[in-house]
Design a protein around this motif. Structure first.
Motif, short mmCIF file in Angstrom:
data_model
loop_
_atom_site.label_atom_id
_atom_site.label_comp_id
_atom_site.label_asym_id
_atom_site.label_seq_id
_atom_site.Cartn_x
_atom_site.Cartn_y
_atom_site.Cartn_z
N THR A 190 -10.83 -8.82 46.25
CA THR A 190 -11.59 -8.13 47.48
C THR A 190 -10.91 -7.27 48.65
OG1 THR A 190 -10.52 -9.91 49.23
CG2 THR A 190 -12.50 -10.45 47.95
N GLU A 191 -11.41 -6.64 49.41
CA GLU A 191 -10.62 -5.78 50.27
C GLU A 191 -9.72 -6.80 51.12
OE1 GLU A 191 -10.45 -2.61 50.83
OE2 GLU A 191 -11.96 -2.02 49.42
N LEU A 192 -8.49 -6.36 51.27
CA LEU A 192 -7.42 -7.06 52.18
C LEU A 192 -7.29 -6.77 53.41
CD1 LEU A 192 -4.73 -7.46 49.34
CD2 LEU A 192 -6.71 -8.88 49.65
N PRO A 193 -7.27 -7.60 54.29
CA PRO A 193 -7.16 -7.25 55.67
C PRO A 193 -5.55 -6.95 55.87
CG PRO A 193 -7.39 -9.59 55.54
CD PRO A 193 -7.76 -8.98 54.23
N GLU A 194 -5.46 -6.24 56.94
CA GLU A 194 -4.14 -5.77 57.18
C GLU A 194 -3.26 -7.14 57.58
OE1 GLU A 194 -1.11 -2.95 57.31
OE2 GLU A 194 -3.12 -2.74 56.56
N LEU A 195 -2.20 -7.10 57.07
CA LEU A 195 -1.02 -8.28 57.39
C LEU A 195 0.12 -7.59 57.80
CD1 LEU A 195 -1.21 -10.43 54.05
CD2 LEU A 195 -2.38 -10.87 56.30
N ASP A 196 0.59 -8.34 58.93
CA ASP A 196 2.12 -7.97 59.53
C ASP A 196 3.16 -7.98 58.56
OD1 ASP A 196 2.58 -10.47 59.41
OD2 ASP A 196 2.50 -11.07 61.58
N PRO A 197 4.21 -7.43 58.76
CA PRO A 197 5.31 -7.39 57.70
C PRO A 197 5.81 -8.89 57.23
CG PRO A 197 5.56 -5.73 59.17
CD PRO A 197 4.61 -6.33 59.73
N PRO A 198 5.97 -9.85 58.34
CA PRO A 198 6.40 -11.10 57.96
C PRO A 198 5.46 -11.75 56.74
CG PRO A 198 6.79 -10.79 60.08
CD PRO A 198 5.90 -9.65 59.92
N ARG A 199 4.04 -11.67 57.11
CA ARG A 199 3.11 -12.34 56.37
C ARG A 199 3.24 -11.74 55.13
NH1 ARG A 199 2.11 -13.42 61.31
NH2 ARG A 199 0.77 -15.58 61.82
N ARG A 200 3.25 -10.40 55.04
CA ARG A 200 3.00 -9.56 53.80
C ARG A 200 4.31 -10.07 52.94
NH1 ARG A 200 1.81 -5.22 55.72
NH2 ARG A 200 4.07 -4.25 55.93
N ARG A 201 5.50 -10.07 53.52
CA ARG A 201 6.78 -10.43 52.83
C ARG A 201 6.72 -11.79 52.23
NH1 ARG A 201 9.35 -7.60 56.82
NH2 ARG A 201 9.98 -9.34 58.12
N MET A 202 5.95 -12.85 52.98
CA MET A 202 5.91 -14.05 52.55
C MET A 202 5.12 -14.40 51.29
SD MET A 202 6.95 -17.07 53.00
CE MET A 202 8.18 -16.95 54.79
N LEU A 203 3.99 -13.68 51.42
CA LEU A 203 3.09 -13.81 50.22
C LEU A 203 4.02 -13.04 48.97
CD1 LEU A 203 -0.47 -12.97 51.30
CD2 LEU A 203 0.58 -15.24 50.67
N LEU A 204 4.55 -11.99 49.25
CA LEU A 204 5.35 -11.50 48.13
C LEU A 204 6.45 -12.31 47.42
CD1 LEU A 204 5.23 -8.87 46.33
CD2 LEU A 204 6.77 -7.78 48.02
N ALA A 205 7.24 -12.92 48.41
CA ALA A 205 7.98 -13.71 48.03
C ALA A 205 7.76 -15.19 47.26
CB ALA A 205 8.87 -14.15 49.30
N THR A 206 6.40 -15.57 47.54
CA THR A 206 5.98 -16.46 47.00
C THR A 206 5.46 -16.16 45.40
OG1 THR A 206 4.84 -17.55 49.14
CG2 THR A 206 4.06 -18.31 46.86
N VAL A 207 4.76 -14.95 45.35
CA VAL A 207 4.51 -14.33 43.96
C VAL A 207 5.91 -14.40 43.08
CG1 VAL A 207 3.77 -12.55 42.88
CG2 VAL A 207 2.61 -13.30 44.79
N ARG A 208 6.89 -13.91 43.75
CA ARG A 208 8.17 -13.72 42.98
C ARG A 208 8.76 -14.92 42.44
NH1 ARG A 208 10.02 -8.53 46.56
NH2 ARG A 208 8.93 -7.20 45.64
N GLU A 209 8.47 -15.86 43.44
CA GLU A 209 9.16 -17.32 43.10
C GLU A 209 8.46 -17.95 41.92
OE1 GLU A 209 11.59 -20.66 43.28
OE2 GLU A 209 11.99 -18.45 43.96
N ALA A 210 7.06 -17.99 42.13
CA ALA A 210 6.14 -18.52 41.31
C ALA A 210 6.53 -17.95 39.87
CB ALA A 210 4.81 -18.33 41.45
N LEU A 211 6.46 -16.41 39.66
CA LEU A 211 6.92 -15.81 38.62
C LEU A 211 8.04 -16.37 37.85
CD1 LEU A 211 5.48 -12.19 39.38
CD2 LEU A 211 4.49 -14.02 37.62
#
Length: 412
Positions: free
Chosen positions: A298-319
């Motif tokens: 879907t279109e993604l709403p804008e996230l502030d840097p801490p939330r964006r970093r947290m999702l990215l960190a979760t993706v990397r840890e899961a991978l």
């Protein structure tokens, strides 16, 4: 726009009924436990609009047992254009433009509901703007269902018989399942195209920075040296003039470079998370050889840097956990807007992770149906971080194989 559909010709959108007797003409027996929606879920993975339309036309004909199938997508000015087909004998319907309200397909566009006619050219419930190509194909009975996304009709799928055989509820159900999957497939294909464009923009920006730091600095240094030479040899007017011309050319080259760098350096800000996740998936696949795919659903709403970093960190840890423990053959990472936030889901088809158990490790927006692996320090730390941001983290066993990690964070 067409008039309201007569009650005798109005077909409600089905609620996926089961047909244990299998008597409807759908090209296959429809029995208990049959789940056409799940069967067609792989349409979403095509990530290509043309391929999705071709596959939808093929499946529509096979599943309903029809002689002909057609798929139209809504394009400019709200008209549908027939872009894919199967079983046609002539080209009259190929690329046909169908305005809203005209013919059976136009009626489906106008109402957003399935429509069926037993004898197309004699039907009083539709207009007859397209009788000539319909007659050329020998079409008698026809069924059309809408392709929708977020409540908007984005296309139409038709099936038709040349012998006038009726389309019953089972055919409507089966074709609606394909239409649902096609709607998602077209939307995901659009997101994939946008993500590719964002990734290309990010690469252009990287090139721009590299050129600025190398060629830009080099031009500046050469220009400064030419100026020193020009001011140091005032006794030789001819040389001074030539150095002045070189200096002017360097200034023009530097200006042209700055303009090019400005054009290269624009990156859509709302795609930064999608681009980073796609980059991580590519790196994961190159490193491990495990097929991986990033989808922005879907279109993604804008996230502030801490939330964006947290999702990215979760993706990397899961991978990383998939790489170390799962022995998977494929991984899919999806991003979607959900419940006022953004969810990242990482799904693998492996054997699971050590210590995974059926107890809750979540709080907040999702039901307590998952667990964090015992001893999973990385995910445990991420779980704390996600919860501090008001979000949730889940690890869930898939029905068939592997695990799914879901991380959700709210927007500001």
């Amino acid at each position: 726009m067409s008039a309201a559909i007569p009650a005798s010709n109005r077909l409600p959108r089905p609620r996926r009924p089961r047909h244990p007797d299998g008597t409807e003409r759908t090209g296959r027996t429809v029995g208990p436990g049959d789940r056409p929606g799940r069967e067609h879920a792989d349409l979403v993975g095509l990530l290509d609009r043309k391929a999705a339309l071709r596959e939808a036309a093929r499946r529509a004909r096979v599943v309903t047992g029809a002689d002909i199938s057609l798929v139209g997508q809504v394009e400019d000015e709200g008209v549908a254009v027939l872009r894919s087909w199967a079983g046609t004998q002539h080209s009259g319907l190929h690329g046909l433009v169908v305005p809203c309200g005209l013919g059976l397909g136009g009626k489906v566009l106008a109402t957003g509901r399935p429509c069926v006619v037993r004898d197309y050219t004699r039907s009083r419930s539709i207009t007859h703007h397209f009788d000539e190509p319909i007659t050329a194909e020998g079409i008698q009975s026809m069924l059309g269902v809408p392709v929708q996304h977020d409540g908007q009709v984005i296309g139409v799928i038709y099936v038709a018989h040349r012998d006038g055989a009726a389309f019953g509820t089972g055919a409507v159900t089966a074709l609606s399942e394909i239409a649902d999957a096609t709607g998602v497939a077209l939307t995901v294909a659009d997101r994939a195209d946008a993500q590719c464009e964002a990734e290309a923009a990010a690469e252009r920006r990287r090139i721009a920075v590299a050129l600025h730091d190398s060629v830009g600095a080099m031009l500046f240094t050469i220009g400064a040296q030419v100026r020193d030479l020009r001011t140091g040899y005032t006794a030789e007017p001819g040389l001074t003039d030539r150095l002045g011309a070189v200096e002017q050319q360097l200034a023009e080259a530097a200006a042209a470079l700055r303009e090019s760098l400005a054009a290269l350096s624009t990156v859509p800000p709302d795609r930064s998370l999608s681009t980073a996740v796609a980059s991580d998936c590519r790196a994961f696949q190159e490193r491990t050889g495990v097929a991986s795919r990033a989808l922005t659903l879907t279109e993604l709403p804008e996230l502030d840097p801490p939330r964006r970093r947290m999702l990215l960190a979760t993706v990397r840890e899961a991978l990383l956990n998939v790489e170390k423990h799962a022995r998977a053959s494929s991984v899919v990472v999806s991003l979607t807007a959900l419940d006022g936030g953004v969810m990242a889901a990482i799904t693998d088809d492996g054997v699971g992770w050590p210590g995974h158990a059926e107890h809750t490790g979540t709080s907040g927006a999702f039901a307590p149906e998952s667990a964090l692996p015992v001893g999973g320090i990385g995910l445990a730390a991420l779980n704390d971080g996600v919860q501090r941001l008001g979000g949730t983290l889940q690890v869930i066993g898939n029905e068939d194989a592997g695990l799914t990690v879901r991380a959700w964070v709210p927007c500001l």
